[in-house]
Design a protein around this motif. Structure first.
Motif, mmCIF file in Angstrom:
data_model
loop_
_atom_site.group_PDB
_atom_site.id
_atom_site.type_symbol
_atom_site.label_atom_id
_atom_site.label_comp_id
_atom_site.label_asym_id
_atom_site.label_seq_id
_atom_site.Cartn_x
_atom_site.Cartn_y
_atom_site.Cartn_z
ATOM 1 N N GLU A 147 -8.180 -1.478 -3.220
ATOM 2 C CA GLU A 147 -7.840 -2.869 -3.545
ATOM 3 C C GLU A 147 -6.636 -3.370 -2.772
ATOM 4 O OE1 GLU A 147 -8.286 -0.492 -5.687
ATOM 5 O OE2 GLU A 147 -10.071 -1.028 -6.851
ATOM 6 N N GLU A 148 -5.968 -2.469 -2.055
ATOM 7 C CA GLU A 148 -4.764 -2.792 -1.296
ATOM 8 C C GLU A 148 -3.726 -3.449 -2.197
ATOM 9 O OE1 GLU A 148 -5.974 -5.105 2.087
ATOM 10 O OE2 GLU A 148 -6.530 -3.312 3.234
ATOM 11 N N GLU A 149 -3.396 -2.738 -3.285
ATOM 12 C CA GLU A 149 -2.398 -3.258 -4.210
ATOM 13 C C GLU A 149 -1.639 -2.104 -4.845
ATOM 14 O OE1 GLU A 149 -4.786 -5.467 -6.949
ATOM 15 O OE2 GLU A 149 -5.386 -3.694 -8.106
ATOM 16 N N VAL A 171 0.166 -0.987 -8.354
ATOM 17 C CA VAL A 171 0.208 -1.314 -9.775
ATOM 18 C C VAL A 171 1.509 -0.767 -10.342
ATOM 19 C CG1 VAL A 171 -0.924 -1.090 -12.007
ATOM 20 C CG2 VAL A 171 -2.302 -1.195 -9.914
#
Length: 572
Positions: free
Chosen positions: A422-424, A426
């Motif tokens: 997701e290229e994120e 968290v």
């Protein structure tokens, strides 16, 4: 009576297979529903598998130490069914085999059909075997799966063996002794070798499932068996590994078992086929009359990753098994030097794969520092009597956990997870700390949830409970999930600094050295002097894709500040 097969259930989320460590029952034992029948080690933990039936153990289909996929049949039971007229249970086997429905519908016809075992060529010996060994527990032959397999390989009727084990249980030594005492009947060409031995009680009533293949030389010949030559064969990874180790192709191994319409080969089939090949090879090498020349088997180093040579010609000789030796073809499990071979599976394999994934996925950087913990040592000593009154053993770990939470709140990127797809990143809002615990099976990491909401005494008791259950392998899989940051205390064994590997997909892990008095420089009356003081070495490994070195150092400083001034922990 009816025979019910029991499959290995899903013993934990994401578990596809497990090693059957030990059987807790034997054929003939009476069991109740929910009674544990086996211990299975998965890549998560050691769990007990309960029975789903009230009844009597009929047959064990898996050897101890064998890897079993979830959904495979591991055991069968004889279960009382209300209104069932046929006490032998053979009618159920006929029904399961798909015989005529009219015969299954009428009890009288079913009784007539019950004398024939489905899938056998000669129905005459079956009633005799059932008569010779009644279905009462007192008439059963008690033996572990290894002894039963040996009996089949040696052509020994277990019912005729006197057991020397507890309760008259037949051991492998009993089987070998019986076979040695009956050597005359085992000669090739003897009358008894022309047919399979009478089945034991556990061989009756299992439908189309068979737990053994024909033994080597039972047809009175020493010729190599014809390879099956299938295009597709179903087998577990453990069975395929065994086939490679024994130098045979699973597609060539004879079998009567099927799964989903395809041939299914077990480890027992592979062993029997490989033994038959070894026997044929040995006969040919000594001038035993083989029509085709058989090459002399080369000595094989078990540790070598060598594949046996195979011929594509139909008339070529069978290849010598990889595990054979010139002396007699016995399979070896270790080199002649005496090295020991230990299976790489279960928790140890999971640890290895997790460490490999972490090390080759997250670029690790380790930051080292040392906290001077005079005040921490004093605070713990002051609180220990109060903790003891409440039945709690207070260690330094709860203080460290609280200090870590303080650091994570100030530097949230160390309490995060990088989701590459997701290229994120968290940033976790929960503070669930994994505590690495050394066990006989390897390193296990139970998780303490919501550390920020718990007091020192509560954390001390929870850590003690989780560590104890990790060591006796009674943790639930859910208790090792959901961690956001991990602590490992290698100082309990000895040492100051290390480079701990991140518990992926977490972003950081903190290693603790031993709290010991070490020389430190202190300012006193305007001068510097070296004095002994208790210190705690810290080793912080980070995922450099998420956390920079400067942020790691700032986090370590926050943790040390709270350890060196324990009163700050009151805010946590």
């Amino acid at each position: 009576m009816a025979v019910k097969e029991f499959k290995l259930p899903d013993v934990g989320e994401g578990v596809a297979e497990g090693e059957l460590v030990s059987w807790l029952v034997a054929p003939g034992d009476r069991v109740e529903e929910d009674q544990p029948v086996a211990e299975v080690e998965t890549d998560k933990a050691l769990v007990e598998v309960p029975s789903s039936y009230d009844g009597t153990v009929e047959e064990l289909f898996v050897e101890e130490g064998e890897m079993v996929p979830v959904g495979d049949v591991i055991i069968s039971f004889r279960v009382d069914e209300e209104g069932e007229a046929d006490e032998t249970g053979e009618a159920d086997a006929v029904d399961e085999a798909g015989d005529e429905t009219a015969a299954a519908a009428e009890s009288e016809a079913a009784a007539d059909e019950a004398s024939a075992e489905p899938g056998t060529a000669d129905a005459e010996p079956e009633p005799a075997a059932a008569d010779a060994e009644p279905e009462t527990p007192s008439g059963r032959t008690f033996a572990p799966p290894s002894a039963r397999r040996l009996a089949r390989e040696l052509g020994v009727d277990l019912a005729a063996v006197d057991g020397s084990g507890p309760g008259g249980r037949v051991t492998e030594a009993d089987v070998r002794a019986h076979a040695a005492g009956d050597a005359g009947g085992a000669d090739a060409g003897g009358a008894e070798s022309d047919e399979a031995p009478a089945p034991t009680p556990t061989d009756v009533g299992s439908g189309d499932r068979k737990s053994a293949v024909r033994k080597r030389g039972e047809d009175g010949s020493g010729d190599a068996p014809e390879p099956a030559g299938r295009d597709t064969t179903l087998a577990t990874p453990a069975t395929r590994k065994l086939a490679r180790d024994r130098g045979v192709d699973v597609d060539d191994v004879p079998t009567d078992e099927t799964r989903d319409g395809e041939a299914f080969v077990t480890g027992e089939h592979v062993r029997a086929y490989a033994d038959a090949l070894e026997s044929a090879a040995a006969t040919a090498s000594t001038g035993g009359g083989s029509a085709e020349p058989t090459p002399e088997p080369e000595p094989v180093d078990v540790g070598a990753d060598a594949e046996p040579a195979a011929s594509d010609a139909a008339g070529d000789a069978e290849p010598a098994p990889a595990g054979a030796t010139e002396a007699g073809g016995d399979e070896t499990s270790a080199p002649e030097s005496g090295d020991e071979t230990v299976p790489y599976r279960g928790v140890r394999r999971t640890i290895g794969k997790q460490m490999e994934r972490s090390k080759f996925t997250a670029p690790h950087v380790t930051h080292h520092d040392t906290a001077e913990v005079d005040a921490l040592v004093a605070a713990r000593e002051e609180l220990k009597p109060t903790a003891a009154e409440r039945g709690v053993k207070l260690t330094y770990m709860p203080f460290v956990m609280k200090a870590i939470v303080a650091g994570l709140k100030e530097h949230p990127y160390l309490n995060s997870e990088l989701r590459e797809d997701e290229e994120e990143i968290v940033l976790k809002k929960e503070y669930n700390l994994g505590i690495a615990v050394a066990t006989d099976a390897g390193l296990m990491v139970p998780v303490v949830d919501d550390v920020d909401e718990k007091g020192l005494f509560e954390l001390a008791e929870e850590v003690r409970d989780l560590a104890a259950r990790a060591r006796d392998r009674s943790l639930k899989p859910a208790e090792m999930k959901g961690g956001t940051f991990t602590v490992t205390n290698f100082g309990a064994v000895g040492g100051e600094f290390a480079t701990p590997i991140i518990n992926y997909p977490e972003t950081a892990i903190l290693g603790l050295g031993a709290i010991e008095e070490r020389p430190v420089v202190r300012e006193r009356d305007g001068t510097s002097e070296v004095v002994p003081a208790p210190t705690l070495p810290l080793s912080l490994s980070i995922d450099h894709r998420v956390v920079d070195g400067a942020v790691a150092a700032e986090f370590a400083n926050t943790v040390m500040e709270h350890l060196e001034t324990p009163l700050l922990l009151l805010n946590e």
